[in-house]
Each structure stands twice: as structure tokens, then as C-alpha cells.
Design an enzyme around this catalytic site. Structure first.
Site, short mmCIF file in Angstrom:
data_model
loop_
_atom_site.label_atom_id
_atom_site.label_comp_id
_atom_site.label_asym_id
_atom_site.label_seq_id
_atom_site.Cartn_x
_atom_site.Cartn_y
_atom_site.Cartn_z
CB SER A 1 -1.75 0.36 13.10
OG SER A 1 -1.47 1.37 12.15
CE LYS B 1 -3.72 0.99 5.03
NZ LYS B 1 -3.14 0.29 6.18
CG ASP C 1 -6.90 -1.07 5.89
OD1 ASP C 1 -6.88 -1.63 7.00
OD2 ASP C 1 -6.04 -1.25 5.02
CG ASN D 1 1.41 3.52 8.35
OD1 ASN D 1 2.24 4.21 7.78
ND2 ASN D 1 1.03 2.34 7.89
N GLY E 1 -6.81 -4.02 1.69
CA GLY E 1 -7.87 -4.07 2.68
C GLY E 1 -7.35 -4.29 4.09
CE LYS F 1 -3.26 -2.72 2.75
NZ LYS F 1 -3.85 -2.94 4.09
CD GLU G 1 5.40 1.17 2.16
OE1 GLU G 1 5.63 2.31 1.71
OE2 GLU G 1 5.94 0.14 1.72
#
Length: 359
Positions: A287, A225, A277, A289, A170, A141, A307
Site C-alpha cells: 500500500s 480510504k 478495501d 498510502n 475495490g 481513486k 493519492e
């Protein structure tokens, strides 16, 4: 039982109707013949990070023949070869693990799960080796910084018409999947037959797949996202987690505007690639991020791949090129790369001119 050309017919008479279930088995492959039949595929997974290891585990669980590739000498690969585990997932012995890129190209389906900024160099390596009639599935992603290209666009520069590219996007974390916690995901491609083939081949009781119908929107939404996830982590770090509701609604809206400007469908921002997501990205303790954003505002170190740090650069450039306002992404970019403080950018967002929620 013979191992060649065995046919078994089972006749079940229920309410005067006969249900026939037919299996054919041979030494090369097992084919379940029927409405939900699946072929045993030969699949290579390139990338032995957390997500790549999960993909190898999952695709093996779906009864495919899997080869997991990692860079020679990497600590992650050595651990998998010696211990068959990365600490979260344990691989079955039938999953081959190695560092032979030529061997990886022997598979008909090549699943790629590496850092987005390394995709071009990987494709250059694969091109030198040579391949044809392959299906590349991107489980990544992000966007390429500099060119601002979607990852499928990068891959297309190196494949011929006899090969195809798809994206697998997803919500979900390996830590949850291995516990048997299911989720929904999306597979998209500009090749309808490839898309349908992959959804049929990869679907299971653990992941319900949907057919994507907007490659632009799905790739942009998935990359964006992660940026919203960093913003959510910053809110957590400032003890402003209650603002995540506003972050989710306004974040989705600004990404929908960008998707539309790039030729995609605004609705994709509200699908599994982006809004769908958010729980896994904005709230989950797994997560990367979100954790990166939180660590950043606290001045703490976080070394795992996030990312969104790369995607935000490309998103801001795309917004400038297409005259689209991305206030949240712009704020994250300013905090990460322009020396602005998170509290300063939060104040700036609140002081923007008043407007209707939907225009």
C-alpha cells in the site's frame, strides 16, 4: 479448420436433456455465445504505472485486444517497450505498447489509470483529438483538488451523450493478482447497461465484480480510504498499530456521514469501495498510502504516488461546505499541511468530547 463462419455443435445427452454449446468464429472477433458469453473487446489502457500495467495484463488475460498507452519518453514506457516488464508484471507480446493517443482512442473502451490530478488535462487532450461512442472506465481513486469534484464529474465535462463513464474500484494489489490471489471489486456507472456490460466483460476467476448502485458513495468512499490508509501508516510509524481497529470503525463512520450529506448512501462506506478495501490499504506492505504515512512520521522520503495526499484536501473542503465532521481526515490534513505533529493530533482526537458510538 476454416477461419470464416465456422459453427460447431456439440450435443451432450445428460439425464435425457441435451446441452448445446455453440461457438462462432471469424477473423475479426471471437464471440462465445451463451449465458456467460463474452465479446472480444478492443480496449486501450491509458497509464503505464503499476496499476495500468496490471490492467493491461488482466484485460488481455480476459481475452481482449489491448493497447497500453504511456507518455512518450517516460522511463516506465521505455522499460515496457524494451523489456516487456515493469519488474512485477510481464506483458504478453500480443499487448501493444505505445505513445500514440490517437491510436488509444480507436478502442471502444478506454480504461484510465493515471494520477487523479492529471485527469482533466488528459480529457482536454482527448477532446482536442475528438471521439464519440466511447466508454471511459476510471481505475483511479481520488478527487480533483480545487474543484473538489469526483473524477466521473470531471470526465462528464468532456464527453457527449453518446459516450459513458464508469468507475472500477475495490481492493487488490498487482503483486497479489499476478500470483493468482483473487479478490472482489465493484464497477459502477449511472448507465445501467454500461455497468452490466463491463461487469460481464471483465469478470474472471481472478476478480469477482459486483454491480455498484451508488456512484457518489463509491467514488467518495474510494478516495477517502486512501486518507485512512495514510493515517494507518502514521500509526505504524508511531508504533501504535493496535489502534487500527478504532481507526477502521471511526474512519468508516465519518466517511459514511459525508457520503450521506453529498446525496449518496451511507451503506457504500461499508462496501468494497471503502471498508472492503481497508485490508489492502491499511495493512498491506504494497500500500503506497500506508507506506507514505509511515515514512512521513519517521521523517523518511517516499516518492511513489499516494493519492490520499490530494484527496484529503478535497475531503476537508467538502466537509466544511456540508457541515460534516471528519475528525480523522482533518487530523491527517493538519499533519500533512498545517505543520502539526502526528502525536499532537492523536492526543487531540483522544481528547474530543465523549459521545455514543452510533447516533
Amino acid at each position: 479448420m476454416e477461419k470464416h463462419g465456422i459453427f460447431i455443435f456439440i450435443h451432450l445427452r445428460i439425464n435425457f436433456h441435451t446441452l448445446t454449446i455453440k461457438y462462432r468464429y471469424d477473423k475479426m472477433k471471437i464471440r462465445h455465445i451463451g449465458k456467460k458469453g463474452k465479446n472480444r473487446l478492443k480496449i486501450s489502457v491509458i497509464g503505464c504505472g503499476r496499476w495500468g500495467v496490471f490492467l493491461a495484463w488482466y484485460l488481455n488475460r480476459c481475452r481482449n485486444s489491448v493497447y497500453l498507452y504511456g507518455r512518450a519518453g517516460s522511463d516506465k514506457l521505455l522499460k515496457l517497450q524494451n523489456e516487456r516488464t515493469n519488474g512485477t508484471i510481464t506483458l504478453d507480446q500480443e499487448i501493444a505498447v505505445g505513445s500514440d493517443l490517437k491510436k488509444a482512442l480507436e478502442s471502444e473502451v478506454i480504461v484510465i489509470a493515471i494520477a487523479s490530478q492529471g485527469l482533466r488535462s488528459l480529457m482536454q487532450e482527448l477532446k482536442k483529438i475528438g471521439f464519440s461512442h466511447k466508454t471511459f472506465v476510471l481505475c483511479m481513486k481520488g478527487l480533483e483538488v480545487g474543484s473538489n469534484k469526483r473524477l466521473s464529474e470531471v470526465v462528464r465535462e468532456y464527453i457527449d451523450n453518446d459516450s459513458a463513464v464508469a468507475v472500477w474500484l475495490g481492493p487488490g494489489h498487482p503483486e497479489d493478482f499476478v500470483k493468482g490471489i483473487p479478490n472482489c471489486m465493484v464497477i459502477d456507472s449511472d448507465n445501467q447497461q454500461v455497468k452490466e456490460f463491463l461487469v460481464d466483460s471483465f469478470s474472471s476467476d481472478l476478480i469477482r465484480f459486483y454491480y455498484g448502485n451508488d456512484l457518489i458513495g463509491n467514488e467518495i468512499g474510494a478516495a477517502a480510504k486512501n486518507v485512512i490508509g495514510i493515517a494507518a501508516g502514521m500509526l505504524d510509524g508511531m508504533r501504535l498499530s493496535s489502534l487500527k481497529g478504532g481507526l477502521m470503525s471511526r474512519g468508516t463512520r465519518e466517511i459514511a456521514r459525508l457520503i450521506k450529506a453529498l446525496g449518496g448512501s451511507e451503506l457504500s462506506a461499508y462496501g468494497l469501495c471503502h471498508l472492503g478495501d481497508y485490508e489492502a490499504t491499511l495493512f498491506s506492505p504494497h500500500s503506497h498510502n500506508r507506506r507514505y504515512g509511515e515514512a512521513f512520521v519517521k521523517g523518511e522520503r517516499f516518492d511513489a504516488l499516494a493519492e490520499g495526499c490530494y484527496a484529503v484536501k478535497a475531503l476537508v473542503r467538502l466537509a466544511e461546505q456540508n457541515n460534516v465532521e471528519l475528525p480523522i481526515c482533518t487530523a491527517v490534513n493538519a499533519v500533512l499541511y498545517e505543520g502539526k505533529s502526528a502525536s499532537e493530533m492523536m492526543q487531540a482526537l483522544f481528547q474530543r468530547s465523549l459521545k455514543k458510538e452510533f447516533l
